[in-house]
Scaffold this motif. Sequence first.
Motif, PDB file in Angstrom:
ATOM      1  N   TRP A 117      37.366 -43.830   8.388  1.00  0.00           N
ATOM      2  CA  TRP A 117      36.820 -42.534   8.763  1.00  0.00           C
ATOM      3  C   TRP A 117      36.958 -41.565   7.607  1.00  0.00           C
ATOM      4  O   TRP A 117      36.041 -40.818   7.296  1.00  0.00           O
ATOM      5  CB  TRP A 117      37.548 -41.970   9.989  1.00  0.00           C
ATOM      6  CG  TRP A 117      37.274 -40.535  10.164  1.00  0.00           C
ATOM      7  CD1 TRP A 117      36.176 -39.995  10.743  1.00  0.00           C
ATOM      8  CD2 TRP A 117      38.071 -39.437   9.696  1.00  0.00           C
ATOM      9  NE1 TRP A 117      36.250 -38.629  10.669  1.00  0.00           N
ATOM     10  CE2 TRP A 117      37.394 -38.274  10.038  1.00  0.00           C
ATOM     11  CE3 TRP A 117      39.286 -39.359   9.021  1.00  0.00           C
ATOM     12  CZ2 TRP A 117      37.901 -37.011   9.722  1.00  0.00           C
ATOM     13  CZ3 TRP A 117      39.782 -38.122   8.708  1.00  0.00           C
ATOM     14  CH2 TRP A 117      39.101 -36.958   9.056  1.00  0.00           C
ATOM     15  N   LEU A 118      38.140 -41.606   6.982  1.00  0.00           N
ATOM     16  CA  LEU A 118      38.439 -40.633   5.933  1.00  0.00           C
ATOM     17  C   LEU A 118      37.461 -40.729   4.767  1.00  0.00           C
ATOM     18  O   LEU A 118      36.939 -39.712   4.298  1.00  0.00           O
ATOM     19  CB  LEU A 118      39.873 -40.863   5.440  1.00  0.00           C
ATOM     20  CG  LEU A 118      40.371 -39.972   4.317  1.00  0.00           C
ATOM     21  CD1 LEU A 118      40.530 -38.558   4.812  1.00  0.00           C
ATOM     22  CD2 LEU A 118      41.679 -40.476   3.763  1.00  0.00           C
ATOM     23  N   GLY A 119      37.193 -41.954   4.329  1.00  0.00           N
ATOM     24  CA  GLY A 119      36.340 -42.135   3.169  1.00  0.00           C
ATOM     25  C   GLY A 119      34.942 -41.569   3.358  1.00  0.00           C
ATOM     26  O   GLY A 119      34.524 -40.680   2.620  1.00  0.00           O
ATOM     27  N   PRO A 120      34.209 -42.029   4.363  1.00  0.00           N
ATOM     28  CA  PRO A 120      32.863 -41.491   4.568  1.00  0.00           C
ATOM     29  C   PRO A 120      32.852 -40.011   4.916  1.00  0.00           C
ATOM     30  O   PRO A 120      31.918 -39.290   4.555  1.00  0.00           O
ATOM     31  CB  PRO A 120      32.331 -42.321   5.745  1.00  0.00           C
ATOM     32  CG  PRO A 120      33.096 -43.570   5.685  1.00  0.00           C
ATOM     33  CD  PRO A 120      34.443 -43.193   5.207  1.00  0.00           C
ATOM     34  N   PHE A 121      33.894 -39.545   5.604  1.00  0.00           N
ATOM     35  CA  PHE A 121      33.961 -38.113   5.915  1.00  0.00           C
ATOM     36  C   PHE A 121      34.017 -37.307   4.633  1.00  0.00           C
ATOM     37  O   PHE A 121      33.296 -36.316   4.465  1.00  0.00           O
ATOM     38  CB  PHE A 121      35.200 -37.848   6.770  1.00  0.00           C
ATOM     39  CG  PHE A 121      35.431 -36.399   7.105  1.00  0.00           C
ATOM     40  CD1 PHE A 121      34.502 -35.696   7.848  1.00  0.00           C
ATOM     41  CD2 PHE A 121      36.578 -35.757   6.692  1.00  0.00           C
ATOM     42  CE1 PHE A 121      34.709 -34.368   8.160  1.00  0.00           C
ATOM     43  CE2 PHE A 121      36.794 -34.427   7.000  1.00  0.00           C
ATOM     44  CZ  PHE A 121      35.861 -33.732   7.738  1.00  0.00           C
ATOM     45  N   PRO A 130      37.814 -40.424  -2.688  1.00  0.00           N
ATOM     46  CA  PRO A 130      38.593 -41.078  -1.628  1.00  0.00           C
ATOM     47  C   PRO A 130      37.880 -42.280  -1.037  1.00  0.00           C
ATOM     48  O   PRO A 130      38.533 -43.217  -0.572  1.00  0.00           O
ATOM     49  CB  PRO A 130      38.766 -39.977  -0.571  1.00  0.00           C
ATOM     50  CG  PRO A 130      38.560 -38.729  -1.294  1.00  0.00           C
ATOM     51  CD  PRO A 130      37.589 -39.012  -2.371  1.00  0.00           C
ATOM     52  N   PHE A 131      36.572 -42.278  -1.067  1.00  0.00           N
ATOM     53  CA  PHE A 131      35.815 -43.394  -0.504  1.00  0.00           C
ATOM     54  C   PHE A 131      36.188 -44.703  -1.176  1.00  0.00           C
ATOM     55  O   PHE A 131      36.224 -45.748  -0.542  1.00  0.00           O
ATOM     56  CB  PHE A 131      34.326 -43.107  -0.663  1.00  0.00           C
ATOM     57  CG  PHE A 131      33.448 -44.028   0.137  1.00  0.00           C
ATOM     58  CD1 PHE A 131      33.433 -43.950   1.509  1.00  0.00           C
ATOM     59  CD2 PHE A 131      32.650 -44.953  -0.475  1.00  0.00           C
ATOM     60  CE1 PHE A 131      32.639 -44.784   2.259  1.00  0.00           C
ATOM     61  CE2 PHE A 131      31.840 -45.786   0.262  1.00  0.00           C
ATOM     62  CZ  PHE A 131      31.841 -45.703   1.619  1.00  0.00           C
ATOM     63  N   ILE A 384      33.697 -35.996  14.109  1.00  0.00           N
ATOM     64  CA  ILE A 384      33.725 -36.594  15.443  1.00  0.00           C
ATOM     65  C   ILE A 384      34.138 -38.057  15.355  1.00  0.00           C
ATOM     66  O   ILE A 384      34.789 -38.577  16.245  1.00  0.00           O
ATOM     67  CB  ILE A 384      32.342 -36.446  16.126  1.00  0.00           C
ATOM     68  CG1 ILE A 384      32.095 -34.983  16.476  1.00  0.00           C
ATOM     69  CG2 ILE A 384      32.268 -37.280  17.390  1.00  0.00           C
ATOM     70  CD1 ILE A 384      30.730 -34.732  17.041  1.00  0.00           C
ATOM     71  N   ASP A 385      33.773 -38.708  14.278  1.00  0.00           N
ATOM     72  CA  ASP A 385      34.124 -40.113  14.051  1.00  0.00           C
ATOM     73  C   ASP A 385      33.453 -41.029  15.062  1.00  0.00           C
ATOM     74  O   ASP A 385      34.044 -41.434  16.060  1.00  0.00           O
ATOM     75  CB  ASP A 385      35.643 -40.306  14.096  1.00  0.00           C
ATOM     76  CG  ASP A 385      36.044 -41.706  13.650  1.00  0.00           C
ATOM     77  OD1 ASP A 385      35.190 -42.383  13.066  1.00  0.00           O
ATOM     78  OD2 ASP A 385      37.196 -42.092  13.879  1.00  0.00           O
ATOM     79  N   ILE A 386      32.204 -41.325  14.831  1.00  0.00           N
ATOM     80  CA  ILE A 386      31.491 -42.231  15.719  1.00  0.00           C
ATOM     81  C   ILE A 386      31.191 -43.528  14.986  1.00  0.00           C
ATOM     82  O   ILE A 386      31.076 -43.557  13.773  1.00  0.00           O
ATOM     83  CB  ILE A 386      30.164 -41.625  16.215  1.00  0.00           C
ATOM     84  CG1 ILE A 386      29.350 -41.116  15.040  1.00  0.00           C
ATOM     85  CG2 ILE A 386      30.422 -40.569  17.228  1.00  0.00           C
ATOM     86  CD1 ILE A 386      27.901 -41.064  15.308  1.00  0.00           C
ATOM     87  N   ILE A 387      31.096 -44.587  15.757  1.00  0.00           N
ATOM     88  CA  ILE A 387      30.618 -45.878  15.258  1.00  0.00           C
ATOM     89  C   ILE A 387      29.483 -46.261  16.190  1.00  0.00           C
ATOM     90  O   ILE A 387      29.661 -46.370  17.395  1.00  0.00           O
ATOM     91  CB  ILE A 387      31.746 -46.911  15.299  1.00  0.00           C
ATOM     92  CG1 ILE A 387      32.824 -46.558  14.294  1.00  0.00           C
ATOM     93  CG2 ILE A 387      31.206 -48.299  15.022  1.00  0.00           C
ATOM     94  CD1 ILE A 387      32.375 -46.544  12.882  1.00  0.00           C
ATOM     95  N   MET A 388      28.314 -46.436  15.629  1.00  0.00           N
ATOM     96  CA  MET A 388      27.170 -46.655  16.522  1.00  0.00           C
ATOM     97  C   MET A 388      27.282 -47.974  17.277  1.00  0.00           C
ATOM     98  O   MET A 388      26.722 -48.123  18.352  1.00  0.00           O
ATOM     99  CB  MET A 388      25.872 -46.627  15.719  1.00  0.00           C
ATOM    100  CG  MET A 388      25.518 -45.249  15.223  1.00  0.00           C
ATOM    101  SD  MET A 388      25.751 -43.970  16.432  1.00  0.00           S
ATOM    102  CE  MET A 388      24.293 -44.166  17.416  1.00  0.00           C
TER     103      MET A 388
END
Lengths: 393, 180
Positions: A117-121, A130-131, A384-388
């Motif tokens: 989550w952190l990287g893409p955020f 960070p990615f 929000i941190d979603i995974i489709m």
Amino acid sequence: MSLPLTRKDLMIVNMGPQHPSMHGVLRLIVTLDGEDVIDCEPILGYLHRGMEKIAENRTIIQYLPYVTRWDYLATMFTEAITVNAPEFLENIQIPQRASYIRVIMLELSRIASHLLWLGPFMADLGAQTPFFYIFRERELIYDLFEAATGMRMMHNYFRIGGVAADLPYGWIDKCLDFCDYFLRGVIEYQQLITQNPIFLERVEGVGFISGEEAVNWGLSGPMLRASGIQWDLRKVDLYESYNQFDWKVQWQKEGDSLARYLVRIGEMRESIKIIQQAVEKIPGGPYENLEVRRFKKAKNSEWNDFEYRFLGKKPSPNFELSKQELYARVEAPKGELGIYLVGDDSLFPWRWKIRPPGFINLQILPQLVKKMKLADIMTILGSIDIIMGEVDR
Amino acid sequence: MFPMVTGFMSYGQQTIRAARYIGQSFIITLSHTNRLPITIHYPYEKSITSERFRGRIHFEFDKCIACEVCVRVCPIDLPLVDWRFEKDIKRKQLLNYSIDFGVCIFCGNCVEYCPTNCLSMTEEYELSTYDRHELNYNQIALSRLPISIMGDYTIQTIRNSTQSKIDEEKSWNSRTITDY
């Protein structure tokens, strides 16, 4: 050329489903007034695979390989709930060692999910470094998973009544090494990100959710805890053996994207704490409940007692779900992951309703992005941190 | 006039603050120049897979009793077991067995539940072909052992640093077993 003339020359922009910062295949139809977002309509279903229907034609053993495809970044949690629901339905106890192994695996998986989550955020906010850093630590977690389960992402490790295999020799030490290494990694992230004024400008006060709102929208996980509500199912429900470890619920009261970031960073540290304790006092014994295949009449002796007779080696592939129904839930990194299970005295579940945290958390998005700038959509959606995979199932 | 001056001053302070934190971030980034790369040059270098790695499935024809447990635990009932009941020996005679690796997801359920251990997971993971029908392995293709990575002299193997020398000896021994 005639465009539909709206109120104030509003512009309708279609974001996704191939937009790189839509975290998969989410499509947003955004109505813009210049830079301001007037309206936002999320459109789902591009990754719908009918997971609930598939479950109705599979035994639990057959269905287990599918579940890692819901939330493919927090794979252990989907497996945990898939075995927990039938276990609760049939009142199957699991051995202490299996429970500890599960806790270790779940917490490692939580770290992996929060890392990705952190990287893409951060990448959404324009910070690319960070990615790349997160993949280094995440790779170590996946090495651990591969050593124990045989695959990096699609583990197929949890079984009804335990886990598929015991931890390999030397795994515990490797895990402890990882914990020490990762704590330094978290410090590095915090130095890199937390105090950065550019980052703070982007996230502070963006996407504010009050505690009451969060409850009313049914949010869970870090979304809820960042709004000042100390609700963690690991504390509330006492599943597995989480009550035997010393750890705290991470929460913030601000309710903005920064608070959600801080909650997740804090949770990674807490997870490491749990893993270290679990690894320290992991008991011996069977890693699998061998009672599942016992005959009903031989059930007099106490579980795991001296007199106790273990009958089968593996839980039967023909595990029958009795005619009951229940709702089981675990605290996944994205929130409350639940299964509403209806049995029908057959091998297949009659109904297998999945309550994915990402799907429920996503519904607040249109309200959050209204009256914000276009660039803030990425921040809010990222926080929000979603995974489709689990939103659409 | 006055608000403009204070505005400039706060802007200047903000700029200095931002510059300082960017500097701090760069120090962290620069501290990474001293370490080795984490990635490997894949086709020329390969990491050794873990012992439990779930690669292409190996099948031993003679051990199979045609019980079809592998079919029952497979998520998509993939293994194709072709048998005939022989009346004179009162046993099932296995005729053909095939698994289509274009469809298999390598979940390992069949290997786990096989009562006679005639199925096992190999370390082979490079299954790309130009024709997907080539991936439909029959019992003869399934019984082939993979070429050990260690035995391939064109490839440099990368060892995990945690693996000890005992492991090293063991894997060299396994090479002599695997590689005819």
